[in-house]
Motif scaffolding. Sequence first.
Motif, short mmCIF file in Angstrom:
data_model
loop_
_atom_site.label_atom_id
_atom_site.label_comp_id
_atom_site.label_asym_id
_atom_site.label_seq_id
_atom_site.Cartn_x
_atom_site.Cartn_y
_atom_site.Cartn_z
N MET A 1 20.83 -16.00 -6.34
CA MET A 1 19.69 -16.68 -5.74
C MET A 1 18.89 -15.68 -4.93
O MET A 1 19.45 -14.76 -4.32
CB MET A 1 20.16 -17.84 -4.85
N HIS A 2 17.59 -15.87 -4.92
CA HIS A 2 16.68 -14.95 -4.25
C HIS A 2 15.72 -15.74 -3.39
O HIS A 2 15.15 -16.73 -3.84
CB HIS A 2 15.91 -14.15 -5.31
N GLY A 3 15.53 -15.32 -2.15
CA GLY A 3 14.60 -16.00 -1.26
C GLY A 3 13.78 -15.02 -0.45
O GLY A 3 14.27 -13.95 -0.08
N ASP A 16 19.20 -11.92 -1.05
CA ASP A 16 19.81 -12.16 -2.36
C ASP A 16 21.25 -12.59 -2.12
O ASP A 16 21.94 -12.00 -1.27
CB ASP A 16 19.77 -10.90 -3.22
N ARG A 88 15.35 -21.10 1.76
CA ARG A 88 14.36 -21.06 0.67
C ARG A 88 15.00 -20.55 -0.62
O ARG A 88 14.62 -20.96 -1.71
CB ARG A 88 13.16 -20.21 1.08
N ALA A 89 15.97 -19.65 -0.49
CA ALA A 89 16.69 -19.18 -1.69
C ALA A 89 17.51 -20.31 -2.30
O ALA A 89 17.57 -20.46 -3.53
CB ALA A 89 17.60 -18.01 -1.32
N THR A 92 15.25 -22.49 -4.22
CA THR A 92 14.34 -21.72 -5.07
C THR A 92 12.87 -22.03 -4.75
O THR A 92 12.08 -22.38 -5.62
CB THR A 92 14.61 -21.98 -6.57
N SER A 195 6.57 -27.87 -2.46
CA SER A 195 7.52 -26.80 -2.78
C SER A 195 7.18 -25.50 -2.06
O SER A 195 8.06 -24.69 -1.78
CB SER A 195 7.57 -26.57 -4.29
#
Length: 349
Positions: A1-3, A16, A88-89, A92, A195
């Motif tokens: 996951m990336h934020g 990450d 936020r990660a 998404t 979003s």
Amino acid sequence: MHGEYKVPGGKLVVVDLEVRDGRIADFHLAGDFFLEPDDALADIDAAVTGLPEESDVATIAAAVRSALPDGAQLLGFTPESVGTAVRRAMITAPGWREFDWEVVHDRAVSPSMNLALDEVLTTRVGDGRRNPTLRIWEWNESAVVIGSFQSYRNEVDPEGAAKHGFDVVRRISGGGAMMMAANSIVTYSLYVPASLVAGLTFADSYAFLDDWVLEALRSLGIEATYQPLNDIASPSGKIGGAAQKRLANGGVLHHATLSYDMDGQVLTEVLRIGREKLSDKGTVSAAKRVDPLRSQTGLPRDAIIERFIEVFSKRYGAVPGTISDEEYAEAEALVESKFATDAWLKRVP
């Protein structure tokens, strides 16, 4: 996951991570911030790794703060911003540039039409019928715009409003009354999908959505800052304020009014609350409470608007747009059924 999370007025925070067995794993923090000592980065990574995946911003921030060595210096970010990037990660949340933005600066319309357009365009963005949009207001008469939950009789002096040619209208967002003299303010509205602000607290979303305007103001020589919850200010005084409304369909309205050239005496004659605030602060002149953009930049209003559009477009890849005939017609019908009615204006007596 990336934020990712761009700290308003600060730096970019990037995280990450993975989630295994309900806990955060392989967490790595990055960004263009400054951190001393250098090895405190590993301390932060270790503090977040292993936290339950449902940890909120406050829990993550507390873990980061407790892991920092004595005397650690965080410049351009905070433990809370790390927590925001993590949340936020997890969901998404998209970034600004993942949307196709439009900038609208159309013909002048009445204050009621501007308010109706806010509702129509927010609804359409929420429904997916319009791209996310920045709209610069133009209007052809002066007005006092009161917040959705304000008392009409407590906020406005009808005789003073009539004397100075101010109509009185009510918007769908909360917040305080704004005295909007024609050609004397700069007002913009952002219509965005929910979003975009996912993972942000309601309070944090204000500064997040107005970060671009701080950049624009600074490019004009104003040391602009955001003062929670919803004020845009400079060392010389308050410049303006923002308000929000979130619709059930996922559309978010965020709009702000910045004073370009304000007559403080007129404010005290039109707004009752203006007199009380001045009395509470022991301030003789209302002009000292709201510092206009003209006095700080020396520029025409149009030049300031041009810079706003330039900065927003460059930052987010926005292109020029317009309001369709269908959208104008829908707004006109909403003026008749809602915004021009006493039932709406005096919904809070």
